[in-house]
Design an enzyme around this catalytic site. Structure first.
Site, PDB file in Angstrom:
ATOM      1  N   ASP A  82      36.012  36.983  30.066  1.00 38.65           N
ATOM      2  CA  ASP A  82      36.374  38.266  30.662  1.00 38.65           C
ATOM      3  C   ASP A  82      35.914  39.441  29.803  1.00 38.65           C
ATOM      4  O   ASP A  82      35.979  39.392  28.579  1.00 38.65           O
ATOM      5  CB  ASP A  82      37.905  38.303  30.793  1.00 38.65           C
ATOM      6  CG  ASP A  82      38.350  39.017  32.058  1.00 38.65           C
ATOM      7  OD1 ASP A  82      37.556  39.102  33.002  1.00 38.65           O
ATOM      8  OD2 ASP A  82      39.511  39.476  32.099  1.00 38.65           O
ATOM      9  N   HIS A 180      45.654  47.864  33.040  1.00 36.57           N
ATOM     10  CA  HIS A 180      45.824  46.836  32.016  1.00 36.57           C
ATOM     11  C   HIS A 180      47.114  47.146  31.259  1.00 36.57           C
ATOM     12  O   HIS A 180      47.384  48.291  30.934  1.00 36.57           O
ATOM     13  CB  HIS A 180      44.649  46.847  31.036  1.00 36.57           C
ATOM     14  CG  HIS A 180      43.366  46.327  31.624  1.00 36.57           C
ATOM     15  ND1 HIS A 180      42.295  47.136  31.867  1.00 36.57           N
ATOM     16  CD2 HIS A 180      43.000  45.082  32.007  1.00 36.57           C
ATOM     17  CE1 HIS A 180      41.299  46.394  32.368  1.00 36.57           C
ATOM     18  NE2 HIS A 180      41.704  45.159  32.467  1.00 36.57           N
TER      19      HIS A 180
HETATM   20 ZN   LIG Z   1      40.625  43.326  32.609  1.00 37.10          ZN
END
Ligand SMILES: [Zn+2]
Length: 409
Positions: A82, A180
């Site tokens: 990621d 996030h």
């Molecule tokens: Zn992310």
């Protein structure tokens, strides 16, 4: 072998209207907890490795454990890299076992994002690896940027259509209001925008920042094309709470005592999420729909017209040059143990996927090495590309596997 093709997995989720959880793995406790939670829910799962978190752990070590855990898991598992910033990150992720990668060019101007993503897609697809791109900015990445969510950072449906068409990404991370980390207030989601993005692109959508969403919000996202939810902060808080309470209960205990119950806490939360997102009970259906993910062994045995010392030099050069080619997982090079063997030398190059057979053969690094260093001195040689059929057969027997623990292998 329970590793499955990431593209097949997310397409199954997208068309089946559920979401697979991608849980960040930051330690062995997390890895065990995530795999056990998926097993408990009989759900497919994604082990997520986030590049900006590599400062907390040794990626190579943890990825090796994750591959071993995924292989013996009775449920379908995929490994994802990621927030890669460039092709080097992507190559590293593939080398250590990831079969999906995300290239994050979301902070770049549109054209630059397209350019970066397109180059990664070209290389990754040549290795059989699925690619996720991001358009729009998902705020709140620790130390990244603290912009507020809103239309200024959200994904635009028309841009999304162009981006997907021009880059050929397999999945798209969208910005529609999640952040996030965990915010004190509830995220407001722009669901109308998500509906339009889904109609425009028609590929599995990915939500980053799954922590802090209500169950009802998750259902609304899944109804509008979200097939994967990244979830870490909520899991991290649950694990931290357990550690803190262990410290209070046992003030003199050692590290093992303080870690007790952490992976169980992760397991329970993972199983709960997978049930809410509709992934629970899907393991058999995914095994039936997704191709198993299996490496290829490229084997050459040969004799050389050169001296032993020169062959050793050439092999050392090859380990470096060939090991750097995208899709190569490992290079073994050596000499027969018995003197007088019919063939004295051997290469064994491990590829991430059958597609690497072609992309490796045509890669300039391989062509240069083969033409100038290897072939001129190795006239007598035989070669084969093969897969371990035992592993592939096991992956097509989900009924035996789900519910029972398979022998590691
Ligand atoms: Zn992310």
């Amino acid at each position: 072998m329970a590793l499955v093709n990431m593209r097949d997995l997310l397409n199954h989720a997208y068309h089946g209207h559920y979401a697979v959880g991608a849980f960040d793995v930051i330690s062995l406790e997390f890895l065990q907890g995530v795999l056990q939670g998926a097993e408990e829910a009989r759900a497919p799962v994604i082990l997520n490795f986030v590049v900006p978190q590599f400062r907390y752990y040794d990626f190579e070590l943890l990825a090796a454990a994750a591959v071993a855990g995924a292989r013996r898991s009775p449920v379908p598992v995929a490994l994802h890299l990621d927030h890669a910033a460039d092709l080097d990150h992507v190559t590293l992720g593939i080398r250590h076992g990831c079969n999906g990668v995300m290239i994050d060019g979301s902070h770049l101007p549109f054209e630059k994002n397209v350019e970066l993503t397109r180059s990664v897609v070209q290389t990754a697809h040549g290795c059989g690896i699925a690619v996720e791109g991001e358009l729009g900015i998902i705020t709140g990445y620790a130390g990244d940027d603290q912009a507020e969510p809103g239309p200024g950072v959200y994904t635009w449906p028309d841009e999304a259509r162009q981006y997907v068409r021009q880059t050929k990404v397999d999945f798209l991370a969208v910005s529609v209001g999640t952040v996030h980390g965990i915010r004190p207030e509830r995220s407001d989601l722009d669901l109308e925008r998500l509906t339009r993005i889904n109609r425009a692109v028609g590929i599995p959508l990915v939500i980053h920042g799954g922590s802090g969403l209500t169950d009802a919000q998750c259902e609304c996202l899944i109804d509008r094309g979200v097939a994967r939810i990244n979830y870490y902060s909520g899991l991290s808080q649950i694990a931290a709470r357990r550690l803190r309470s262990n410290c209070l209960v046992d003030r003199t205990g050692g590290a093992a005592a303080l870690n007790q119950g952490v992976s169980e806490a992760v397991r329970r939360e993972v199983a709960r999420c997978l049930a809410v997102w509709g992934a629970a009970g899907r393991a058999e259906a995914v095994f039936a729909a997704a191709s198993p993910w299996q490496e290829v062994e490229h084997l050459i045995i040969y004799n050389s017209t050169d001296t032993d010392a020169h062959v050793e030099e050439m092999m050392e050069e090859g380990r470096r040059a060939l090991g750097a080619i995208p899709g190569v997982r490992r290079v073994f090079a050596g000499r027969a143990i018995k003197e007088g063997a019919k063939y004295l030398y051997c290469w064994l190059v491990r590829f991430a996927h059958p597609k690497v057979v072609d992309s490796y053969r045509d890669h300039p690094g391989h062509v240069a090495f083969a033409d100038t260093r290897f072939r001129p001195t190795s006239a007598a040689r035989i070669s084969i590309d093969f897969q371990d059929t035992g592993g592939a057969a096991a992956a097509t027997r989900p009924a035996d596997a789900v519910g029972g623990r398979r022998v590691p292998g």
